[in-house]
Design a protein around this motif. Sequence first.
Motif, PDB file in Angstrom:
ATOM      1  N   GLY A   1       0.738  -1.289   0.022  1.00  0.00           N
ATOM      2  CA  GLY A   1      -0.201  -0.085  -0.051  1.00  0.00           C
ATOM      3  C   GLY A   1       0.916   1.115   0.088  1.00  0.00           C
ATOM      4  N   GLY A   2       0.216   2.501   0.274  1.00  0.00           N
ATOM      5  CA  GLY A   2       0.877   3.747   0.214  1.00  0.00           C
ATOM      6  C   GLY A   2       2.151   3.762   1.215  1.00  0.00           C
ATOM      7  N   MET A   3       1.892   3.187   2.263  1.00  0.00           N
ATOM      8  CA  MET A   3       2.879   3.083   3.380  1.00  0.00           C
ATOM      9  C   MET A   3       4.063   2.093   3.324  1.00  0.00           C
TER      10      MET A   3
ATOM     11  N   HIS B   1       7.747   1.743   3.219  1.00  0.00           N
ATOM     12  CA  HIS B   1       8.807   1.981   2.019  1.00  0.00           C
ATOM     13  C   HIS B   1       9.847   2.501   2.298  1.00  0.00           C
TER      14      HIS B   1
ATOM     15  N   TYR C   1       9.933   6.537   2.676  1.00  0.00           N
ATOM     16  CA  TYR C   1       9.787   7.148   3.840  1.00  0.00           C
ATOM     17  C   TYR C   1      10.474   6.957   5.072  1.00  0.00           C
TER      18      TYR C   1
ATOM     19  N   THR D   1      -8.815   7.789   2.680  1.00  0.00           N
ATOM     20  CA  THR D   1      -9.054   7.154   1.515  1.00  0.00           C
ATOM     21  C   THR D   1     -10.669   7.872   1.118  1.00  0.00           C
TER      22      THR D   1
END
Length: 297
Positions: A23-25, A45, A48, A177
């Motif tokens: 996901g995004g994180m 990730h 980050y 979201t």
Amino acid sequence: MALRDSDPAEVGGYRIEDRLGSGGMGVVYLARSASGRRLAIKVVHSQYADDDEFRTRFRREVAAARQVSGAFTAPVVDADADATYPWMATLYIPGADLGTHVREHGPLPLPRLRGLAAGLAEALRDIHRAGVVHRDLKPANVMLAEDGPRVIDFGISRAAEFAASDVLTQTGRVMGTPPFMSPEQFAAPQDVGPAADMFSLGSVLTYAATCRGPFDSPSPYETALRVVEGEPDLTGVPDELLPFIRLCLEKHQKSRPAAGELFTLFREGGPPRPAPRARRRGAPRTPVARRTADRAG
């Protein structure tokens, strides 16, 4: 999902067996402890890892998840927010998430919808009692476990005890979201509280009943406008659940019920009485909502 060459063989001493998602994180892996227990490990990730604000938010994610009972979530087993790539390990919950299940099998039948609605209201009651606001309740964050729904991924949750002046609420970022966010998450992110999760609950239940959200649009901007100003599209929602979902989707925070009150309504089987539409923009419209507003004020 198959492991990639770039994936680690282990994280924090836990052997990685598979990819569960990304996901995004970060990336979520299926791992196994030395005793054989299966875990879900989220590793942020790499881009980050050097972001101080992100690390602070991740530490809060771990703290928030640890505050909440494991009866309705995935209990935290281990974590390291100071690792080169911060990670958190939770107990693995077998089963599909709500979004995947609905995409593959269609809307839930009414008996399962009733169970989902009561289970999520009970879960949010437990989460809010711990002083936590999830802030990103959506189908992908609801696991359909054998013993009832579990709420996972406190990636952008915020402990309610943190003041509105907190630096993380001053960045101006819209966090969440869009199809499942509340109006206040767009209009006043610093004022987001438990009522935001209740609005998201109404959208999640609509999705489970119809395969779409109540404010869906191809454009994220249009979706945001519909959430803030538009009427929800509840076509296809079973009549039995309509009063509960409408109550959750009230635009005004004080007009929504608290999670515990909604759970009581589900348990007692008595939907709230509908109020005249002319009062939609006024004071709270039901006894449940009025009690909620009195406590908030």
